[in-house]
Design a protein around this motif. Structure first.
Motif, PDB file in Angstrom:
ATOM      1  N   GLU A 216    -132.551  22.945-107.784  1.00 30.41           N
ATOM      2  CA  GLU A 216    -132.958  21.646-107.261  1.00 30.41           C
ATOM      3  C   GLU A 216    -133.545  21.815-105.857  1.00 30.41           C
ATOM      4  O   GLU A 216    -132.798  22.113-104.909  1.00 30.41           O
ATOM      5  N   ASP A 217    -134.835  21.654-105.759  1.00 32.02           N
ATOM      6  CA  ASP A 217    -135.491  21.853-104.469  1.00 32.02           C
ATOM      7  C   ASP A 217    -135.089  20.734-103.506  1.00 32.02           C
ATOM      8  O   ASP A 217    -135.079  19.569-103.874  1.00 32.02           O
ATOM      9  N   GLY A 218    -134.733  21.092-102.309  1.00 35.09           N
ATOM     10  CA  GLY A 218    -134.351  20.087-101.329  1.00 35.09           C
ATOM     11  C   GLY A 218    -132.882  19.709-101.392  1.00 35.09           C
ATOM     12  O   GLY A 218    -132.448  18.786-100.698  1.00 35.09           O
ATOM     13  N   ALA A 219    -132.101  20.381-102.240  1.00 35.90           N
ATOM     14  CA  ALA A 219    -130.675  20.035-102.354  1.00 35.90           C
ATOM     15  C   ALA A 219    -129.901  20.421-101.094  1.00 35.90           C
ATOM     16  O   ALA A 219    -128.942  19.761-100.723  1.00 35.90           O
ATOM     17  N   LEU A 220    -130.341  21.493-100.437  1.00 35.26           N
ATOM     18  CA  LEU A 220    -129.616  21.969 -99.257  1.00 35.26           C
ATOM     19  C   LEU A 220    -130.060  21.204 -98.017  1.00 35.26           C
ATOM     20  O   LEU A 220    -131.247  21.192 -97.683  1.00 35.26           O
ATOM     21  N   PRO A 221    -129.119  20.568 -97.310  1.00 33.33           N
ATOM     22  CA  PRO A 221    -129.506  19.901 -96.066  1.00 33.33           C
ATOM     23  C   PRO A 221    -130.047  20.919 -95.058  1.00 33.33           C
ATOM     24  O   PRO A 221    -129.527  22.037 -94.985  1.00 33.33           O
ATOM     25  N   ALA A 222    -131.085  20.528 -94.324  1.00 33.90           N
ATOM     26  CA  ALA A 222    -131.729  21.454 -93.385  1.00 33.90           C
ATOM     27  C   ALA A 222    -130.722  22.019 -92.382  1.00 33.90           C
ATOM     28  O   ALA A 222    -130.817  23.190 -91.995  1.00 33.90           O
ATOM     29  N   VAL A 223    -129.725  21.178 -91.987  1.00 25.36           N
ATOM     30  CA  VAL A 223    -128.774  21.647 -90.963  1.00 25.36           C
ATOM     31  C   VAL A 223    -127.877  22.773 -91.487  1.00 25.36           C
ATOM     32  O   VAL A 223    -127.305  23.530 -90.713  1.00 25.36           O
ATOM     33  N   GLU A 224    -127.750  22.868 -92.805  1.00 27.69           N
ATOM     34  CA  GLU A 224    -126.882  23.901 -93.376  1.00 27.69           C
ATOM     35  C   GLU A 224    -127.659  25.185 -93.717  1.00 27.69           C
ATOM     36  O   GLU A 224    -127.053  26.203 -94.052  1.00 27.69           O
ATOM     37  N   ALA A 225    -128.983  25.106 -93.661  1.00 25.67           N
ATOM     38  CA  ALA A 225    -129.808  26.211 -94.150  1.00 25.67           C
ATOM     39  C   ALA A 225    -129.514  27.523 -93.419  1.00 25.67           C
ATOM     40  O   ALA A 225    -129.388  28.575 -94.048  1.00 25.67           O
ATOM     41  N   GLU A 226    -129.379  27.442 -92.093  1.00 24.93           N
ATOM     42  CA  GLU A 226    -129.186  28.685 -91.330  1.00 24.93           C
ATOM     43  C   GLU A 226    -127.886  29.385 -91.706  1.00 24.93           C
ATOM     44  O   GLU A 226    -127.829  30.614 -91.824  1.00 24.93           O
ATOM     45  N   ALA A 227    -126.832  28.574 -91.914  1.00 26.72           N
ATOM     46  CA  ALA A 227    -125.543  29.161 -92.303  1.00 26.72           C
ATOM     47  C   ALA A 227    -125.682  29.829 -93.672  1.00 26.72           C
ATOM     48  O   ALA A 227    -125.205  30.954 -93.875  1.00 26.72           O
ATOM     49  N   VAL A 228    -126.345  29.152 -94.597  1.00 24.92           N
ATOM     50  CA  VAL A 228    -126.498  29.709 -95.950  1.00 24.92           C
ATOM     51  C   VAL A 228    -127.328  31.003 -95.893  1.00 24.92           C
ATOM     52  O   VAL A 228    -127.023  31.976 -96.586  1.00 24.92           O
ATOM     53  N   LEU A 229    -128.347  31.011 -95.044  1.00 20.61           N
ATOM     54  CA  LEU A 229    -129.157  32.232 -94.896  1.00 20.61           C
ATOM     55  C   LEU A 229    -128.290  33.402 -94.415  1.00 20.61           C
ATOM     56  O   LEU A 229    -128.439  34.530 -94.884  1.00 20.61           O
ATOM     57  N   ASP A 230    -127.393  33.109 -93.487  1.00 26.23           N
ATOM     58  CA  ASP A 230    -126.484  34.164 -93.008  1.00 26.23           C
ATOM     59  C   ASP A 230    -125.597  34.668 -94.143  1.00 26.23           C
ATOM     60  O   ASP A 230    -125.348  35.869 -94.260  1.00 26.23           O
ATOM     61  N   TRP A 231    -125.129  33.735 -94.996  1.00 26.05           N
ATOM     62  CA  TRP A 231    -124.257  34.142 -96.102  1.00 26.05           C
ATOM     63  C   TRP A 231    -125.015  35.028 -97.091  1.00 26.05           C
ATOM     64  O   TRP A 231    -124.474  36.006 -97.596  1.00 26.05           O
ATOM     65  N   VAL A 232    -126.252  34.651 -97.352  1.00 27.13           N
ATOM     66  CA  VAL A 232    -127.061  35.450 -98.287  1.00 27.13           C
ATOM     67  C   VAL A 232    -127.245  36.859 -97.710  1.00 27.13           C
ATOM     68  O   VAL A 232    -127.089  37.865 -98.411  1.00 27.13           O
ATOM     69  N   ASP A 233    -127.542  36.912 -96.417  1.00 28.37           N
ATOM     70  CA  ASP A 233    -127.720  38.231 -95.777  1.00 28.37           C
ATOM     71  C   ASP A 233    -126.443  39.058 -95.854  1.00 28.37           C
ATOM     72  O   ASP A 233    -126.478  40.254 -96.130  1.00 28.37           O
ATOM     73  N   LEU A 234    -125.316  38.393 -95.602  1.00 34.83           N
ATOM     74  CA  LEU A 234    -124.021  39.094 -95.668  1.00 34.83           C
ATOM     75  C   LEU A 234    -123.784  39.646 -97.074  1.00 34.83           C
ATOM     76  O   LEU A 234    -123.370  40.800 -97.239  1.00 34.83           O
ATOM     77  N   ALA A 235    -124.047  38.805 -98.080  1.00 33.51           N
ATOM     78  CA  ALA A 235    -123.853  39.240 -99.473  1.00 33.51           C
ATOM     79  C   ALA A 235    -124.753  40.431 -99.785  1.00 33.51           C
ATOM     80  O   ALA A 235    -124.340  41.380-100.450  1.00 33.51           O
TER      81      ALA A 235
END
Lengths: 247, 204
Positions: A216-235
């Motif tokens: 679902e495009d746009g499901a992630l709130p913009a304010v949470e994007a940076e945290a999620v990017l960090d999690w993806v990098d960690l994984a």
């Protein structure tokens, strides 16, 4: 010993592709990493591609979708690029710095995650949809939010997706409307009995992550994007370093 | 077959751009039989290159070192007849030379030596943005012409530079791109043709 009649012949592949990396080799050649629609991630040598010339006969550009003609010889790891042209041009994307930055990160993730020489239709579709979305006239989400969602989907596509329904260690389901402990390094939710995780995921964010992961495009709130990017990098760090050790 | 010192020279020459082993051997054999004065002078010139040529401290192009205490200044930056209000930003020295050959520009230059690369993770911190901003400020530049190549990396760099320079109140323009003179429209790629159409001009 191969009998001449049964000797394997050179195989030609004509397919759509995305350029993942171009490393100069010698004076005028380059070693390419391509994600091909039909072949998956392959390496190829492009001869003479770096030689200055008045008109480009082989067009190799990242971000845009290419059409490539590759030759594969039996027993040779590296394919040879015979021809390349632009197939799908992303005019709008290349004029937005934030979109370019996100596209570059997305392609770097694909380079790291896609297994060599194995067709990966899901990865191809995900990265293509992502780049098309960034090129859209009115993108549904910010480039960073789209990138975070892509990261979640790529992890899922290669079997490294975050466990968001229950504890990643013991499998205990997590109630839909409850907050949950999360540890990106461990790969998802971790219940209290298993030691918990360093972060608390609110139910809304957990549901947003699931929706983003499902496309679902746009499901992630913009304010949470940076945290999620960090999690993806960690994984990625966890899984790829484990993969390297295994190799 | 060759004596070791000649073999070593051939190997060294073969590392020059556009020179293969065959050409390197021809060069080496020529040097062996050439006049001694010529060979000595050539040797001295090559030896002196690293100490006598340095990047210009203002633009990054090649400059002659006049004294160890004096920062190197290239002939373009030293030319007071050139227009200080226009600064052309290029990716590589070769691009500067190409623009100079065109004779269409009388301003000054700034050589980045590196382009932003989204694919390789080359980011803004890797570019000499501070030096460029200082140059624009110190020279009172009114227009910056971005002449980075028409590639994804070149475009990304131009977008970044425009974003960084506009707050300085300077006009930022990008060189046009389109169908080359003498070229066939039939063989032009989609990006070039698209840009050529976008950048079309009225015929007065």
């Amino acid at each position: 010993m191969n009998h001449p009649r049964t000797r394997r012949l050179k195989v030609s592949h004509r397919t759509e592709a995305l350029l993942l990396r171009q490393v100069p080799y010698g004076e005028a050649d380059a070693i390419l990493t391509l994600l091909c629609r039909d072949l998956g991630k392959v390496s190829a040598v492009a001869r003479g591609v770096l030689r200055p010339r008045p008109r480009a006969t082989v067009l190799l550009e990242p971000i845009h979708r290419l059409w490539v003609h590759l030759d594969e010889s039996p027993g040779v790891e590296m394919m040879v690029l015979r021809e390349s042209r632009l197939e799908g041009v992303r005019h709008r994307l290349v004029r937005r710095l934030d979109a370019l930055d996100a596209a570059g990160q997305g392609l770097r993730w694909v380079r790291a995650l896609a297994p060599p020489r194995a067709p990966e239709p899901t990865i191809w579709l995900e990265i293509e949809a992502f780049l098309e979305g960034l090129d859209g006239e009115t993108p549904a989400a910010s480039p960073r939010s789209s990138l975070a969602a892509l990261g979640l989907r790529l992890l899922r596509a290669v079997g490294y997706g975050f466990e968001l329904e229950g504890c990643v260690r013991c499998g205990k389901p997590c109630p839909q409307e409850a907050s949950a402990r999360f540890d990106a390094k461990q790969g998802g939710l971790v219940c209290q009995a298993c030691g918990g995780g360093p972060l608390v995921l609110r139910p809304e964010l957990r549901h947003a992550l699931v929706r983003a992961e499902q496309g679902e495009d746009g499901a992630l709130p913009a304010v949470e994007a940076e945290a999620v990017l960090d999690w993806v990098d960690l994984a990625l760090v966890v899984h790829l370093s484990v993969g390297e050790q295994r190799a | 077959m060759f004596p070791p010192s000649l073999r070593s020279l051939i190997e060294g020459l073969a590392r020059l751009p556009g020179v293969g082993e065959k050409t390197a051997t021809r060069f080496a054999l020529f040097l062996v039989t050439a006049e001694e004065d010529y060979v000595r002078l050539l040797g001295e010139q090559i030896q002196g290159l690293s100490s006598s040529i340095r990047p210009c401290h203002r633009c990054g192009f090649l400059a002659q070192v006049r004294s160890p205490d004096e920062p190197p200044l290239c002939s373009i930056c030293a030319d007071n007849h050139r227009d200080r209000s226009q600064l052309c930003v290029v990716g590589r020295m070769q691009d500067l030379l190409a623009i100079e050959r065109s004779g269409a520009f009388r301003g000054r230059y700034f050589v980045l030596s590196k382009l932003l690369s989204p694919l390789d993770g080359v980011g803004p911190a890797d570019l000499p943005l501070e030096a460029l901003a200082r140059r624009v400020h110190e020279d009172g530049v009114r227009e910056v012409i971005l002449a980075t190549p028409p590639t994804v990396d070149g475009e990304a760099t131009a977008l970044l530079l425009a974003r960084e320079l506009r707050p300085q109140g300077v006009r930022v323009s990008r060189i046009a791109s389109g169908v080359p003179h003498g070229g066939d429209i039939e063989y032009a790629d989609q990006i070039t043709l698209g840009r050529a159409l976008e950048g079309r001009q009225l015929i007065e």
